[in-house]
Design a protein around this motif. Structure first.
Motif, PDB file in Angstrom:
ATOM      1  N   ALA A  15      30.988  63.110  25.671  1.00 37.82           N
ATOM      2  CA  ALA A  15      32.531  63.263  25.712  1.00 37.82           C
ATOM      3  C   ALA A  15      33.056  62.074  26.312  1.00 37.82           C
ATOM      4  N   THR A  16      34.375  61.947  25.963  1.00 34.31           N
ATOM      5  CA  THR A  16      34.929  61.004  26.987  1.00 34.31           C
ATOM      6  C   THR A  16      35.126  61.388  28.400  1.00 34.31           C
ATOM      7  N   VAL A  17      34.539  60.434  29.271  1.00 34.14           N
ATOM      8  CA  VAL A  17      34.506  60.765  30.652  1.00 34.14           C
ATOM      9  C   VAL A  17      35.236  59.794  31.363  1.00 34.14           C
ATOM     10  N   LEU A  18      36.109  60.060  32.401  1.00 30.63           N
ATOM     11  CA  LEU A  18      36.661  59.234  33.436  1.00 30.63           C
ATOM     12  C   LEU A  18      35.893  59.157  34.717  1.00 30.63           C
ATOM     13  N   PRO A  19      35.041  58.470  34.958  1.00 31.77           N
ATOM     14  CA  PRO A  19      34.230  58.442  36.132  1.00 31.77           C
ATOM     15  C   PRO A  19      35.321  58.397  37.482  1.00 31.77           C
ATOM     16  N   LEU A  20      34.795  59.100  38.366  1.00 32.30           N
ATOM     17  CA  LEU A  20      35.455  58.979  39.750  1.00 32.30           C
ATOM     18  C   LEU A  20      34.651  58.050  40.903  1.00 32.30           C
ATOM     19  N   ARG A  21      35.123  57.706  42.008  1.00 31.51           N
ATOM     20  CA  ARG A  21      34.467  56.981  42.867  1.00 31.51           C
ATOM     21  C   ARG A  21      33.224  57.971  43.456  1.00 31.51           C
ATOM     22  N   MET A  22      32.092  57.146  43.812  1.00 29.61           N
ATOM     23  CA  MET A  22      30.949  57.927  44.506  1.00 29.61           C
ATOM     24  C   MET A  22      31.813  58.461  45.855  1.00 29.61           C
ATOM     25  N   ALA A  23      31.062  59.510  46.083  1.00 29.84           N
ATOM     26  CA  ALA A  23      31.626  60.351  47.420  1.00 29.84           C
ATOM     27  C   ALA A  23      33.136  60.738  47.315  1.00 29.84           C
ATOM     28  N   THR A  24      33.669  61.121  46.307  1.00 30.47           N
ATOM     29  CA  THR A  24      34.993  61.818  46.020  1.00 30.47           C
ATOM     30  C   THR A  24      34.733  63.509  46.325  1.00 30.47           C
ATOM     31  N   VAL A  25      35.082  63.727  47.533  1.00 28.79           N
ATOM     32  CA  VAL A  25      34.879  64.931  47.959  1.00 28.79           C
ATOM     33  C   VAL A  25      36.294  65.777  48.655  1.00 28.79           C
ATOM     34  N   TYR A  26      36.133  67.053  48.208  1.00 30.83           N
ATOM     35  CA  TYR A  26      37.233  67.925  48.725  1.00 30.83           C
ATOM     36  C   TYR A  26      36.743  69.106  49.665  1.00 30.83           C
ATOM     37  N   GLN A  27      37.852  69.461  50.273  1.00 36.43           N
ATOM     38  CA  GLN A  27      37.283  70.599  51.211  1.00 36.43           C
ATOM     39  C   GLN A  27      36.709  71.832  50.365  1.00 36.43           C
ATOM     40  N   ASP A  28      37.256  72.333  49.376  1.00 34.67           N
ATOM     41  CA  ASP A  28      36.658  73.266  48.695  1.00 34.67           C
ATOM     42  C   ASP A  28      37.187  73.434  47.425  1.00 34.67           C
ATOM     43  N   ASP A  29      36.789  74.217  46.491  1.00 31.45           N
ATOM     44  CA  ASP A  29      37.335  74.047  45.020  1.00 31.45           C
ATOM     45  C   ASP A  29      38.858  74.456  44.894  1.00 31.45           C
ATOM     46  N   PRO A  30      39.568  75.137  45.604  1.00 34.89           N
ATOM     47  CA  PRO A  30      41.110  75.373  45.569  1.00 34.89           C
ATOM     48  C   PRO A  30      41.777  74.070  45.772  1.00 34.89           C
ATOM     49  N   ARG A  31      41.119  73.398  46.710  1.00 27.88           N
ATOM     50  CA  ARG A  31      41.816  71.977  47.099  1.00 27.88           C
ATOM     51  C   ARG A  31      41.506  70.878  45.973  1.00 27.88           C
ATOM     52  N   ALA A  32      40.107  70.871  45.331  1.00 27.98           N
ATOM     53  CA  ALA A  32      40.034  70.162  44.255  1.00 27.98           C
ATOM     54  C   ALA A  32      40.772  70.545  43.041  1.00 27.98           C
ATOM     55  N   ARG A  33      40.894  71.986  42.701  1.00 26.85           N
ATOM     56  CA  ARG A  33      41.721  72.415  41.646  1.00 26.85           C
ATOM     57  C   ARG A  33      43.228  71.783  41.947  1.00 26.85           C
ATOM     58  N   GLN A  34      43.741  72.037  43.017  1.00 25.07           N
ATOM     59  CA  GLN A  34      45.136  71.426  43.301  1.00 25.07           C
ATOM     60  C   GLN A  34      45.583  69.932  43.080  1.00 25.07           C
ATOM     61  N   ALA A  35      44.367  69.184  43.300  1.00 25.86           N
ATOM     62  CA  ALA A  35      44.413  67.706  43.354  1.00 25.86           C
ATOM     63  C   ALA A  35      44.367  67.442  41.699  1.00 25.86           C
ATOM     64  N   LEU A  36      43.557  68.338  40.862  1.00 27.66           N
ATOM     65  CA  LEU A  36      43.493  68.182  39.420  1.00 27.66           C
ATOM     66  C   LEU A  36      44.857  68.428  38.714  1.00 27.66           C
ATOM     67  N   GLY A  37      45.560  69.376  39.160  1.00 34.07           N
ATOM     68  CA  GLY A  37      46.744  69.550  38.853  1.00 34.07           C
ATOM     69  C   GLY A  37      47.629  68.600  39.227  1.00 34.07           C
ATOM     70  N   GLU A  38      47.803  68.069  40.171  1.00 29.33           N
ATOM     71  CA  GLU A  38      48.644  67.093  40.453  1.00 29.33           C
ATOM     72  C   GLU A  38      48.605  65.791  39.766  1.00 29.33           C
ATOM     73  N   GLN A  39      47.455  65.382  39.629  1.00 32.88           N
ATOM     74  CA  GLN A  39      47.101  64.239  38.805  1.00 32.88           C
ATOM     75  C   GLN A  39      47.009  64.326  37.428  1.00 32.88           C
ATOM     76  N   ARG A  40      47.372  65.412  36.913  1.00 33.86           N
ATOM     77  CA  ARG A  40      47.007  65.737  35.394  1.00 33.86           C
ATOM     78  C   ARG A  40      47.711  64.938  34.262  1.00 33.86           C
ATOM     79  N   ARG A  41      48.980  64.541  34.680  1.00 35.33           N
ATOM     80  CA  ARG A  41      49.783  63.516  33.735  1.00 35.33           C
ATOM     81  C   ARG A  41      49.183  61.930  33.582  1.00 35.33           C
ATOM     82  N   THR A  42      48.455  61.617  34.969  1.00 32.05           N
ATOM     83  CA  THR A  42      47.990  60.248  34.951  1.00 32.05           C
ATOM     84  C   THR A  42      46.351  60.502  34.380  1.00 32.05           C
ATOM     85  N   LEU A  43      45.758  61.366  34.824  1.00 28.65           N
ATOM     86  CA  LEU A  43      44.395  61.662  34.060  1.00 28.65           C
ATOM     87  C   LEU A  43      44.717  61.805  32.481  1.00 28.65           C
TER      88      LEU A  43
END
Length: 284
Positions: A94-122
């Motif tokens: 599939a088409t993949v957008l690699p992220l920088r090594m060691a991209t970490v979030y405190q938990d799944d909800p924080r990561a999901r929030q970041a995904l939503g906030e960056q959706r347009r750019t992504l």
């Protein structure tokens, strides 16, 4: 979901959620062989983007721990290899957008929030990567070699006709002159090769990133003078590689290397805006 506070959410890449991708991830191990899954944004009903994630120990991937680990080459190598293997596995399907090594979030909800906030750019970045793959192109120069006896004799005859018996000092200078001229010839050939690659790139590629030349153990005795990454349309990949192989035959004293296909690590971020006018940049 990691809710015990002892683990963090590690994000490898962004991809579109599909049944095929979910099936691919079954059994795929990430860092420390942790299961790799998709994390989606429930509010995203138009473009089903997902983070490709696994969970990692907080005592190894917290901010303070990472500062220490980044000095540990063995640890870095293991994490980088696991990160790359996950990204490449997704890229194969599939088409993949690699992220920088060691991209970490405190938990799944924080990561999901970041995904939503960056959706347009992504979404925009993913669209630019569809049906494209990254290839690397490098130019290497051979290590400097001492002049042959024939070269030394020819140089001596041309520059010192009236002094057939050159002193040791003068002979040394003559050898250095021959070496300098030979090196200049190789650099000129590399410049012509780089210009030929520009023409090929204009035909087959959509984006380019110019990385710093590699040094040290990565190149061995050879000198790396060009280290570019190209985003190539999948339909043009064979033509791109064939054109470079054909062009390389015109430059026998240097080595032109093509690597890939790779996940588009070099194109995960938008191209930088030029800081000077294009004509001025070309002139410099």
């Amino acid at each position: 979901m990691n809710t015990d506070g002892t683990s963090l959410t590690y994000v490898y890449a962004v991809a579109r959620q599909t049944e095929r991708l979910e099936a691919l991830l079954v059994g795929l191990g990430g860092i420390d062989d942790a299961p790799v899954t998709l994390l989606t944004d429930a509010s995203d009903t138009t473009t089903p983007l997902a983070f490709v994630i696994s969970h990692v120990p907080q005592d190894e991937f917290s901010e303070s721990a990472l500062k220490a680990h980044f000095e540990d080459l063995e640890w870095l190598e293991g994490v980088a290899r696991a990160h790359h293997e996950v990204v490449q596995a997704v890229a194969a399907e599939a088409t993949v957008l690699p992220l920088r090594m060691a991209t970490v979030y405190q938990d799944d909800p924080r990561a999901r929030q970041a995904l939503g906030e960056q959706r347009r750019t992504l979404v925009q970045r993913m669209a630019s990567l569809d049906a494209h793959t990254e290839y690397g192109v490098k130019i290497y120069l051979p290590p400097p070699a001492p002049p042959t006896g024939a070269e030394s004799s020819a140089e001596a005859a041309a520059s010192d006709v009236e002094a057939p018996y050159a002193s040791p000092g003068k002979a040394y200078l003559q050898r250095r002159r021959v070496q300098h001229h030979a090196r200049e010839r190789i650099y000129e050939q590399a410049q012509r090769a780089a210009a030929a690659l520009e023409v090929i790139a204009a035909r087959y590629t959509s984006q380019r990133v110019r990385h710093a030349p590699q040094t040290g153990a990565l190149t061995g005795p050879q000198e790396n003078v060009l280290n570019d990454a190209y985003l190539v349309r999948d339909a043009d990949a064979d033509g791109f590689r064939a054109a470079i192989a054909q062009s390389a035959q015109d430059f026998p004293e240097i080595r032109i290397e093509v690597t890939g296909p790779w996940a588009p690590y070099s194109f995960a971020m938008p191209p930088a805006e030029p800081s000077v006018p294009a004509d001025e940049e070309r002139a410099s």
